[in-house]
Design a protein around this motif. Structure first.
Motif, PDB file in Angstrom:
ATOM      1  N   HIS A  64       0.795  -1.228   0.000  1.00 49.13           N
ATOM      2  CA  HIS A  64       0.000   0.000   0.000  1.00 49.13           C
ATOM      3  C   HIS A  64       0.831   1.284   0.000  1.00 49.13           C
ATOM      4  N   GLY A  88      -8.666   8.983  -0.777  1.00 45.44           N
ATOM      5  CA  GLY A  88      -9.906   9.236  -0.053  1.00 45.44           C
ATOM      6  C   GLY A  88     -10.087  10.719   0.212  1.00 45.44           C
ATOM      7  N   VAL A  92      -9.650  10.886   5.554  1.00 46.92           N
ATOM      8  CA  VAL A  92      -8.915   9.645   5.313  1.00 46.92           C
ATOM      9  C   VAL A  92      -7.445   9.943   5.029  1.00 46.92           C
ATOM     10  N   ASP A 123      -3.174   2.903  -3.667  1.00 45.62           N
ATOM     11  CA  ASP A 123      -4.568   2.495  -3.493  1.00 45.62           C
ATOM     12  C   ASP A 123      -4.709   1.515  -2.335  1.00 45.62           C
ATOM     13  N   GLY A 124      -5.734   1.697  -1.541  1.00 42.35           N
ATOM     14  CA  GLY A 124      -6.000   0.808  -0.423  1.00 42.35           C
ATOM     15  C   GLY A 124      -5.400   1.282   0.885  1.00 42.35           C
ATOM     16  N   GLY A 126      -5.924   3.961   2.472  1.00 40.85           N
ATOM     17  CA  GLY A 126      -6.940   4.618   3.284  1.00 40.85           C
ATOM     18  C   GLY A 126      -7.767   3.655   4.113  1.00 40.85           C
ATOM     19  N   LYS A 127      -7.760   2.386   3.750  1.00 42.06           N
ATOM     20  CA  LYS A 127      -8.550   1.388   4.478  1.00 42.06           C
ATOM     21  C   LYS A 127      -7.762   0.761   5.630  1.00 42.06           C
ATOM     22  N   LEU A 128      -6.472   1.074   5.733  1.00 42.18           N
ATOM     23  CA  LEU A 128      -5.625   0.479   6.765  1.00 42.18           C
ATOM     24  C   LEU A 128      -5.760   1.221   8.086  1.00 42.18           C
TER      25      LEU A 128
END
Length: 159
Positions: A64, A88, A92, A123-124, A126-128
């Motif tokens: 990431h 995001g 975020v 990408d991704g 922001g979800k961590l």
């Protein structure tokens, strides 16, 4: 002498309120005494510095993040963070930056002096969560520390 609501009229004329003001300024003793913060000298802040590191630095990819590092300045290890709108919204992006900054702050002592690190979120990211960011960046920072120490050791042996 009639006092307005809550006595605010008398407080606004009080000279004591103007004496309290200097303590709230940026750079006050309360702000300088934060042992957990990352000082300005440990941050990359100029666009030209970001571009120089990104063009001339060595890359360490993670799932990431892309971590780019470059040696060549005096002083402590420095950190720059790039998080685009693709990751995001502002909330975020700021959370990702806080997590990366904290991960760097806790491992900064293992990085060699003069190292500039730029972390680019992919990408991704922001979800961590904070733990996942730290777990993902720890091997990258360890690799940078290993690369730099072995390079310094070999240059010292060559002399």
């Amino acid at each position: 002498a009639a006092v307005g609501r809550g006595g605010s009229a008398s407080r606004s004329r009080s000279p004591a309120s103007s004496q309290v003001e200097p303590e709230r300024r940026v750079g006050s003793s309360a702000e300088r005494s934060r042992p957990q913060s990352l000082p300005k000298c440990a941050r990359v802040r100029k666009r030209s510095d970001f571009l120089h590191v990104q063009s001339a630095g060595r890359r360490v990819p993670t799932r990431h993040f892309l971590v780019v590092h470059l040696a060549g300045h005096d002083g402590p290890a420095r950190l720059g963070i790039t998080v685009t709108k693709k990751i995001g919204n502002a909330v975020v992006r700021n959370r990702v930056k806080r997590c990366v900054r904290e991960s760097f702050r806790t491992r900064r002592s293992m990085l060699p002096q003069g190292t500039t690190v730029v972390v680019i979120a992919r990408d991704g990211a922001g979800k961590l969560g904070a733990r996942e960011v730290a777990d993902e960046l720890a091997p990258a920072f360890a690799r940078i520390a290993g690369d730099r120490s072995s390079a310094q050791g070999s240059s010292a042996r060559a002399q």
